[in-house]
Design an enzyme around this catalytic site. Structure first.
Site, PDB file in Angstrom:
ATOM      1  N   ASP A 144      -7.385   2.612  16.922  1.00 45.78           N
ATOM      2  CA  ASP A 144      -8.279   1.468  16.548  1.00 45.78           C
ATOM      3  C   ASP A 144      -8.778   1.279  17.814  1.00 45.78           C
ATOM      4  O   ASP A 144      -9.007  -0.002  18.241  1.00 45.78           O
ATOM      5  CB  ASP A 144      -7.255   0.488  15.452  1.00 45.78           C
ATOM      6  CG  ASP A 144      -8.206  -0.780  15.468  1.00 45.78           C
ATOM      7  OD1 ASP A 144      -9.073  -0.280  14.754  1.00 45.78           O
ATOM      8  OD2 ASP A 144      -6.864  -1.464  14.431  1.00 45.78           O
ATOM      9  N   CYS A 202      -4.425   0.466 -11.909  1.00 47.52           N
ATOM     10  CA  CYS A 202      -2.753  -0.909 -11.114  1.00 47.52           C
ATOM     11  C   CYS A 202      -4.778  -1.209 -10.818  1.00 47.52           C
ATOM     12  O   CYS A 202      -5.801  -1.133  -9.762  1.00 47.52           O
ATOM     13  CB  CYS A 202      -2.517  -0.144 -10.404  1.00 47.52           C
ATOM     14  SG  CYS A 202      -1.879  -1.875  -9.387  1.00 47.52           S
ATOM     15  N   CYS A 205      -3.820  -5.892  -6.458  1.00 43.64           N
ATOM     16  CA  CYS A 205      -4.526  -6.175  -5.221  1.00 43.64           C
ATOM     17  C   CYS A 205      -5.262  -6.803  -5.603  1.00 43.64           C
ATOM     18  O   CYS A 205      -5.676  -7.862  -4.385  1.00 43.64           O
ATOM     19  CB  CYS A 205      -4.552  -4.747  -3.652  1.00 43.64           C
ATOM     20  SG  CYS A 205      -5.489  -3.520  -4.734  1.00 43.64           S
ATOM     21  N   CYS A 209      -5.526 -10.926  -3.575  1.00 44.17           N
ATOM     22  CA  CYS A 209      -6.193 -11.811  -2.750  1.00 44.17           C
ATOM     23  C   CYS A 209      -6.789 -13.015  -3.404  1.00 44.17           C
ATOM     24  O   CYS A 209      -7.325 -13.359  -3.833  1.00 44.17           O
ATOM     25  CB  CYS A 209      -7.277 -10.744  -2.285  1.00 44.17           C
ATOM     26  SG  CYS A 209      -7.807 -10.639  -0.269  1.00 44.17           S
ATOM     27  N   CYS A 225     -12.307 -11.791   4.046  1.00 42.31           N
ATOM     28  CA  CYS A 225     -10.798 -11.795   4.105  1.00 42.31           C
ATOM     29  C   CYS A 225      -9.431 -12.686   5.619  1.00 42.31           C
ATOM     30  O   CYS A 225     -10.643 -12.140   6.378  1.00 42.31           O
ATOM     31  CB  CYS A 225     -10.823 -10.016   4.915  1.00 42.31           C
ATOM     32  SG  CYS A 225      -9.393  -9.615   4.897  1.00 42.31           S
ATOM     33  N   CYS A 252      -3.204 -11.204   7.377  1.00 40.41           N
ATOM     34  CA  CYS A 252      -2.712 -11.725   5.543  1.00 40.41           C
ATOM     35  C   CYS A 252      -1.824 -10.012   4.918  1.00 40.41           C
ATOM     36  O   CYS A 252      -2.425  -8.455   5.714  1.00 40.41           O
ATOM     37  CB  CYS A 252      -3.725 -11.485   4.561  1.00 40.41           C
ATOM     38  SG  CYS A 252      -3.065 -12.349   3.321  1.00 40.41           S
ATOM     39  N   CYS A 255      -2.620  -7.648  -0.116  1.00 42.14           N
ATOM     40  CA  CYS A 255      -2.532  -6.657  -0.787  1.00 42.14           C
ATOM     41  C   CYS A 255      -1.533  -5.733  -0.774  1.00 42.14           C
ATOM     42  O   CYS A 255      -1.312  -4.856  -1.753  1.00 42.14           O
ATOM     43  CB  CYS A 255      -3.501  -6.114  -0.798  1.00 42.14           C
ATOM     44  SG  CYS A 255      -3.703  -6.348   1.248  1.00 42.14           S
ATOM     45  N   CYS A 259       1.255  -3.835  -3.573  1.00 40.96           N
ATOM     46  CA  CYS A 259       1.404  -2.481  -3.998  1.00 40.96           C
ATOM     47  C   CYS A 259       3.244  -1.460  -4.566  1.00 40.96           C
ATOM     48  O   CYS A 259       3.285  -1.736  -3.695  1.00 40.96           O
ATOM     49  CB  CYS A 259       0.503  -1.677  -3.029  1.00 40.96           C
ATOM     50  SG  CYS A 259       0.204  -0.126  -3.005  1.00 40.96           S
TER      51      CYS A 259
END
Length: 371
Positions: A144, A202, A205, A209, A225, A252, A255, A259
Site C-alpha cells: 500500500d 448476497c 455489504c 454501508c 466511504c 469503517c 462491510c 460479510c
C-alpha cells in the site's frame, strides 16, 4: 535489471521454496502471478473518469503505472503476493463498540502498530531469503505504498476473489488481512488466478454501508466511504455525511463485519497487531481531550498518526455531535452527565487555532436537541 547468478532450482521448485519461506516469515498465504492487468486497467480508468477517487490525486497521478507493473519497475516478470491476517485476539467486540454512543470506533486494522512497517519488514526478509538461495537479483517490495493494484494482483496469484465491497475475500480466511507484494524479474512458475466468485446473491455489504458508498456490486464511490471521509479527506467532511458516520472516528469496518465469509477469518497471533493504549475500547471524550502531545504519543508507530491531530479532532467532533443529535432517541439515550461533559468539551475547542476544528465543533454543538 541487475545481473545475478543462475538459480540452482527450476522455476517450479523456486516458487514452492518461496511459498515455504513466506510462511516461515510470518505470512499466511503466498501466491505468484504475472504482470497482465489489462482488464483491471480498463476498470481503473473508468473509476477514475467518474471521479470516484475523490481527492486521492495519487490514484491518477501515475497513470497506467498502477496497472502495468513493468512500467513501475522495468524488467518485472512476476509479482509475489503475500497475505497477512490482522484481526486481533480478544479486545472489545467491534459490534458492541459501534452500539455504544460513548465509545470511539477505530478500524480494527489500526488498533496496533502500523502495518506498513510490519509488512515491509517481512517482505524484505523474504526477499533476502530468496537472495541467499539464488544470489543477487532485482526486486522491490510494496505494501500500500506505491501505484500497485494489490487486490487484482492477489486475485491473479490465487489469494481470493474481489467481493462486492471491493475487498479481497478468501473462502477459508475471510477478508481481515493485509496484502503486500514483491516485484521481481525472476521467471517463477505462476499460480492459477482465483476465478470463482462466492458472493452469489448476497448484498449484505451494500445494505449495511452507512453512506451507501458501495453504489453497485463491485463498485465503490470513495467520496462517500467513511474510511475516505475520516482518513483521506483533508478538508471539511460534507455535512450530509456527518450524521451517518456515527461514532466511527478512524475508518469503517461495517462491510467486513456483516460479510458471511468472515466467519472463517483467522485471528492474528502477531503481537504488533494487538490493540495498544486501549484504543479498542476508548471513549470519545477521552480521544477529544487528548492534547497534541498525547495524540502523538498514543499514536506513535500507528497508522492513525498519518491523519494528524487536527483531523483527529475533526473526526471526534463529528462523532460527539452525533451523540448529541441522538441523545433523546430510543435505544440511544445518554446520561445527562455525559451530555454535559460533551458540551463542555466541545465548548473548550470553540476557539481552537484550526478553522477546520472550529467548524466541526460548531456543527457538533448545533446537533443538540431540546429535551
Amino acid at each position: 535489471m541487475t545481473n545475478r547468478r543462475s538459480p540452482k532450482l527450476n522455476t517450479e521448485q523456486m516458487a514452492a521454496a518461496i511459498k515455504a519461506w513466506g510462511l516461515a516469515a510470518g505470512f499466511q498465504h503466498i501466491g505468484i502471478t504475472g504482470t497482465d492487468l489489462s482488464a483491471d486497467e480498463a476498470r481503473l480508468l473508468s473509476w477514475l473518469n467518474v471521479q470516484h477517487h475523490g481527492e486521492m490525486a495519487y490514484m491518477q497521478r501515475y497513470g497506467t503505472k498502477r496497472s502495468r507493473p513493468a512500467d513501475l519497475l522495468p524488467g518485472t516478470l512476476r509479482i509475489i503476493s503475500a497475505r497477512m491476517d490482522y484481526l486481533p485476539h480478544g479486545g472489545a467486540m467491534p459490534e458492541k463498540v459501534l452500539a455504544d454512543p460513548a465509545l470511539a470506533y477505530i478500524s480494527r486494522y489500526a488498533l496496533g502498530r502500523d502495518y506498513h512497517k510490519i509488512m515491509r519488514a517481512r517482505l524484505r526478509k523474504l526477499a533476502r531469503r530468496i537472495e541467499r538461495a539464488i544470489g543477487e537479483y532485482a526486486y522491490r517490495v510494496f505494501t500500500d505504498s506505491a501505484p500497485v493494484m494489490e487486490k487484482p494482483l492477489a486475485r491473479n496469484a490465487g489469494l481470493g476473489w474481489l467481493g462486492k465491497h471491493t475487498n479481497l475475500i478468501h473462502e477459508k480466511a475471510g477478508s481481515w488481512f493485509f496484502l503486500g507484494e514483491i516485484y521481481t524479474d525472476l521467471p517463477l512458475a505462476t499460480d492459477r488466478p482465483y476465478t470463482a466468485d462466492h458472493c452469489g446473491s448476497c448484498r449484505a455489504c451494500l445494505d449495511v454501508c452507512p453512506t451507501a458508498a458501495i453504489v453497485a456490486p463491485y463498485q465503490l464511490d470513495a467520496r462517500r466511504c467513511i474510511s475516505y471521509l475520516t482518513i483521506e479527506l483533508h478538508g471539511p467532511i460534507p455535512e450530509a455525511y456527518r450524521p451517518l458516520i456515527g461514532n466511527r472516528i478512524y475508518g469503517c469496518d461495517d462491510c467486513q463485519l456483516v460479510c458471511p465469509w468472515n466467519q472463517f477469518a483467522r485471528h492474528s497471533d502477531e503481537q504488533d497487531y494487538q490493540p495498544r493504549h486501549g484504543l479498542d475500547n476508548i471513549t470519545l471524550l477521552q480521544c477529544f481531550r487528548w492534547t497534541e502531545q498525547e495524540f502523538l504519543h498514543k499514536t506513535e508507530g500507528s497508522a492513525i498518526r498519518r491523519i494528524g491531530y487536527v483531523r483527529w479532532l475533526r473526526n471526534v467532533a463529528v462523532a460527539l455531535g452525533n451523540v448529541l443529535g441522538n441523545a433523546n432517541d430510543a435505544g440511544k439515550a445518554v446520561s445527562v452527565e455525559m451530555t454535559a461533559g460533551i458540551i463542555a468539551a466541545l465548548n473548550e475547542r470553540l476557539e481552537h487555532p484550526s478553522a477546520l476544528v472550529r467548524e466541526h465543533v460548531r456543527w457538533a454543538l448545533a446537533q443538540r436537541k431540546a429535551s
